[in-house]
Design a protein around this motif. Sequence first.
Motif, PDB file in Angstrom:
ATOM      1  N   PHE A   6      40.662  36.487  47.273  1.00 59.75           N
ATOM      2  CA  PHE A   6      40.559  37.725  46.141  1.00 59.75           C
ATOM      3  C   PHE A   6      41.674  38.342  45.542  1.00 59.75           C
TER       4      PHE A   6
ATOM      5  N   ILE B 133      39.019  43.594  40.929  1.00 64.81           N
ATOM      6  CA  ILE B 133      38.199  42.488  41.839  1.00 64.81           C
ATOM      7  C   ILE B 133      36.668  42.880  42.067  1.00 64.81           C
TER       8      ILE B 133
ATOM      9  N   ALA C 101      43.689  37.329  42.059  1.00 57.80           N
ATOM     10  CA  ALA C 101      43.765  38.699  41.276  1.00 57.80           C
ATOM     11  C   ALA C 101      45.127  38.818  40.517  1.00 57.80           C
TER      12      ALA C 101
END
Lengths: 227, 345
Positions: A137, A149, A141
């Motif tokens: 994640f 996120i 990002a």
Amino acid sequence: MPHVDLPAIIQAYNDAVFDTDKDQAFQIVDAALAQGLCPEDVVFKVVIPAVEDMMSRITQDPDANLAQHFMTAQIAAEVTEKMLPLFRAPPERIGRAVIGTASGDLHSLGKRIVMGCLKSLMVDVTDLGVNVPAERFVDEAVRLDARVIAISAMMVHTATGEQGSLRVRQLLRERGLEERIRIVVGGAPYRYDPELYRQVGADAWAPDGVSAGKVIADLVRGRPPTP
Amino acid sequence: MTPLEILAAAVTGAPAPRIPVFCNLLDQGARELGLSQRDYYARGERVAEGQLRMMRRYGYDNVWSLFYVGKEAELLGCREILFNDTGTPNVADFVIRDWDDIPRLEIPPDITAHPAWAETATCLDILRREVGATHPICAYVTASTTLPVLLMGMEKWLELLLSGPAGLRDELLAKCAELTRQELAAYRAAGANVLVYSTPFGSTRFVGHKRFQTFSMPWMKRDLEGVPRAGLVYYCGMTDFNDVIPQVMDELGITVHYLGPGADLAQAKAMIGGRGLTCGVLDDIQLIHWTPRETREQVRRMCQTGMPGGHFLFGTGVMPMAIPEANIRAMLDAAFEFGRYEGPP
């Protein structure tokens, strides 16, 4: 140019979305285009207001239901995708979010509803899939310069687990990214315990996928969320 | 009175010293036995032992023969379950990957001869032998309209349901209904006496009123063709369904309703009344963070609302593993304390 009855188009489109009738919604859009409504107005004056209308109906109408959430997002995304190539100039994008389900969670429906809404709201969204490790994640990002996120979790242990939002928060803190990247969570456990999002280190949450689109869009813009 | 007799009294309205107190500590059984979930759920005797130990430790009234919900998908060919030692197992291998798989889907002619049933049968055999004469044995059977979620995922199922070809959708549902009917019969024959019919699409929160009438209700009727209603429990997977309770009672003949934790308990009780059993369900996700005092107060309120007039059961929802033991005890202590009838209900 033929007369365009925008209020009637909006009403008919909203009713089709509320009835989860995708074919009817597309017929209304085609008829509106034939009447002379431009693709930009289809998206910004019909589709996006319909998503917002659905958000208020969801909270007020006792008969609002999951099928409507799903089809609202589906229809909005599909109509928007169909209209975008017809725009005179590319629309201004708000920014980017990455989305996925928490580590250990394979439930993808909520994510899909949110993505559908984000597309219509002009937010670029990258789908990281299901069972996404916290590190991915954050890495994605950063790589994609995402501002949000979004983590979907349908089970208590994936919502509260150490490899989910809690770990994402820890990574953002360790890497000095907390001011730049916000965490939004959603899924059934958060509905049953509206304070849970704070305990898992998230910045915001939303009770349903349609509302989540708005919350994420607000955060991507750098505004406080207004669910 | 035995827990089984107390349950029967609650259903019929006969005098009893207290309400039935049901709980579902499923995944906690693995922790109790010191096993990983994969190892625990691999053998029916382990699940039975785990369930018996949890029931004896906490003193609630029922045991579960349920392993995990995805077990039903294994009967139709699912080969991978994602286990996690802190929570509920997930289906990780969808039997239906695209619509072309639907015509190829085969329902076993006799699920009790299927290898995936064997451990369930072992578990039930032990539970029946150990406590079958005294305690309710619960089974969990998914309705045809919800079973496709386990076979293809919610996204693909909603696509097919809401905008796919009706013929293909009905072909899948007919197969699922066949499995549902087989399961209900098989569980009953194996000794389960509380059959939880799990039908989230039987709530208008999933599909709205119009589709409930034209889709959910007809398929639920088909699921239950020839199925005795004794012991059958209407449950929508933690979702409220108060608005359809009268119709479910009248048209499906199911009089036992296991509510969602957010349901208006007083309203449901008024609708069900003496015709059946209202099962009030605590919002047990909040048990993770409530104090024992808050837990006790919530249970007291539920009992105060649900008990007048009898025909009431205290129940739990998903009981996550993260709930502290002190809150499980506080909840059950309160249910037994406030669930007592001093005189006639």
